[in-house]
Design an enzyme around this catalytic site. Structure first.
Site, PDB file in Angstrom:
ATOM      1  N   SER A   1      50.941  27.488  43.167  1.00 26.58           N
ATOM      2  CA  SER A   1      50.975  28.911  43.456  1.00 26.58           C
ATOM      3  C   SER A   1      51.093  29.192  44.959  1.00 26.58           C
ATOM      4  CB  SER A   1      49.735  29.559  42.841  1.00 26.58           C
ATOM      5  OG  SER A   1      50.027  30.887  42.519  1.00 26.58           O
TER       6      SER A   1
ATOM      7  N   HIS B   1      49.697  30.317  34.087  1.00 29.30           N
ATOM      8  CA  HIS B   1      49.765  30.026  35.514  1.00 29.30           C
ATOM      9  C   HIS B   1      48.626  29.084  35.900  1.00 29.30           C
ATOM     10  CE1 HIS B   1      50.640  31.010  39.700  1.00 29.30           C
ATOM     11  NE2 HIS B   1      49.360  31.242  39.903  1.00 29.30           N
TER      12      HIS B   1
HETATM   13  C1  GCU Z   1      48.975  36.027  43.058  1.00 27.69           C
HETATM   14  C2  GCU Z   1      50.186  36.209  43.928  1.00 27.69           C
HETATM   15  C3  GCU Z   1      51.150  35.030  43.819  1.00 27.69           C
HETATM   16  C4  GCU Z   1      50.421  33.735  44.027  1.00 27.69           C
HETATM   17  C5  GCU Z   1      49.233  33.649  43.103  1.00 27.69           C
HETATM   18  C6  GCU Z   1      48.341  32.413  43.299  1.00 27.69           C
HETATM   19  O1  GCU Z   1      49.356  36.127  41.705  1.00 27.69           O
HETATM   20  O2  GCU Z   1      50.785  37.424  43.609  1.00 27.69           O
HETATM   21  O3  GCU Z   1      52.182  35.150  44.762  1.00 27.69           O
HETATM   22  O4  GCU Z   1      51.288  32.647  43.875  1.00 27.69           O
HETATM   23  O5  GCU Z   1      48.400  34.782  43.308  1.00 27.69           O
HETATM   24  O6  GCU Z   1      48.259  31.883  44.390  1.00 27.69           O
HETATM   25  O7  GCU Z   1      47.675  32.035  42.313  1.00 27.69           O
END
Ligand code: GCU
Length: 405
Positions: free
Chosen positions: A242, A385
């Site tokens: 992420s 995610h």
């Molecule tokens: C949020 C953000 C993302 C990021 C994510 C994370 O969802 O909007 O851009 O990648 O956090 O780091 O888990």
């Protein structure tokens, strides 16, 4: 804020605006790149500079007084299968400004071993129940001031240390808040103030945000790895999930010592193409995380078509090194298809300039069907995610292929 932005986002392919992707092999002035020499001397530096000044922000050189200290070492960690070290990377002459690298090295080894290296979200002590990992010091707990310190081992599911040790890989990590805490405080805490010019109180419009600071610190840590005889520094895979995947990609682009780059669900500002404007957009990321990128990046809020690059060119900056891009089916916020497409559109650089196979696919593969034949690998895992055992299994397989030829 996240729920609000996520609920307002577009998730329909048919609502994607028309766009033309910039060609990584055409210079800003229109001239075409045909040779390795032209790529290395002209186009790569041009692209790198554009990403630097318009998106991540310029970071300083490695500090001249940078030095290291092994704070703790246990040759009998995790029931004897690993050696655990905690190493501080000091950024100035004094011992005041530092971050700590936690390292596990498999005891079953002959000579230096390849390394997986990535940031963690909640503190080094959260990646394992191993009682020997130090807690962050109170002044390093800024991110947790309003909450309690995350408990030991809370993130262990994301860190298969034993599996890596069994497969002969070392693992190193840094708590990202140790470099720059992940909230917007106008760059008062973290590493930025150490490098302000006289009278400066904020990074300039083209100077480093938080993600560039994280990537920079990983590059600093690489200098330490080069002094550690147990680590094979020609086989360091920089990875991240992420926001840390965004940082891993930028670390790989700016420091070519990283031999492999792994982007796990990195999404907007990571592997996903910005011009698709689906799921998280530039405007959404800049609004929710104003500290991640440099101020110049805000010029492109809702104006993706005016960007002088797109994220496939960030992947191209990694060529010819092996790259793994991974997505998850339920992670539509990160735009899995856009992550896949950046691998596809980086492929001409791998092929025409380096004679290497990139991501040889026209359509996205079905879920849980990794494409690992070329130098750019891709999979979309079913589920949310996250970075899971499944993802790790693929990364080890990919690393075996490249590092154990
Ligand atoms: C949020 C953000 C993302 C990021 C994510 C994370 O969802 O909007 O851009 O990648 O956090 O780091 O888990």
């Amino acid at each position: 804020m996240f729920r609000y932005l996520a609920s307002k986002a577009n998730y329909e392919e048919e609502n994607i605006p028309n766009y033309d992707l910039p060609n990584p092999l055409i210079m800003k002035n229109g001239s075409t790149i045909n040779t390795l020499k032209q790529w290395n001397q002209k186009r790569r530096p041009e692209l790198l500079r554009l990403f630097e000044t318009e998106m991540f922000g310029k970071a300083p050189k490695h500090p001249k007084d940078m030095h290291f200290k092994i704070l703790t070492e246990d040759k009998n960690a995790l029931g004897g299968i690993a050696t655990r070290k905690e190493v501080s990377v000091y950024l100035t002459k004094s011992d005041k400004h530092y971050f700590t690298v936690l390292i596990y090295i498999p005891n079953k080894r002959s000579g230096a071993v390849p390394l997986f290296f990535g940031l963690n979200f909640k503190g080094n002590h959260t990646i394992s129940l191993d009682p020997g990992i130090s807690y962050p010091t109170p002044e390093k707990q800024k991110e947790f001031l309003w909450k309690r310190l995350p408990p030991r081992g809370i993130a262990a599911a994301r860190w298969p240390i034993e599996m890596l040790m069994e497969n002969g890989y070392a693992l190193a990590t840094i708590y990202r808040g140790d470099i720059d805490p992940d909230f917007d405080d106008a760059f008062k805490n973290g590493v930025h103030p150490l490098f302000y010019k006289k009278g400066q109180h904020h990074p300039a419009n083209d100077e480093w945000g938080t993600i560039a600071a994280w990537a920079w610190a990983m590059s600093c840590a690489m200098n330490y790895f080069e002094t550690d005889k147990d680590i094979n520094t020609s086989q360091v895979a920089v990875f991240g999930h992420s926001r840390h995947g965004k940082a891993a990609l930028w670390a790989g682009a700016t420091d070519q010592r990283f031999a492999m780059i792994i982007s796990n669900c990195s999404g907007c500002g990571g592997a996903a193409l910005s011009r698709r404007a689906i799921g998280e957009t530039i405007q959404a990321v800049n609004q929710q995380f104003p500290h991640w990128f440099c101020r110049n990046f805000r010029k492109y809020n809702s104006k993706e078509n005016t960007l002088p690059f797109d994220q496939h060119e960030l992947i191209a900056l990694l060529a010819p090194r092996p790259v793994y891009i991974a997505s998850a089916t339920e992670d539509q916020w990160a735009d899995p298809k856009g992550e896949f497409l950046s691998g596809v559109h980086a492929t001409p650089v791998y092929e025409f300039i380096f004679g290497a196979k990139g991501l040889d696919a026209k359509e996205m593969p079905p879920s849980d069907t990794p494409l690992q034949d070329g130098s750019i690998a891709y999979h979309i895992r079913s589920g949310r995610h996250d970075i899971t055992q499944y993802d790790w299994k693929q990364y080890v397989k990919f690393a075996d292929k490249w590092f154990r030829k």
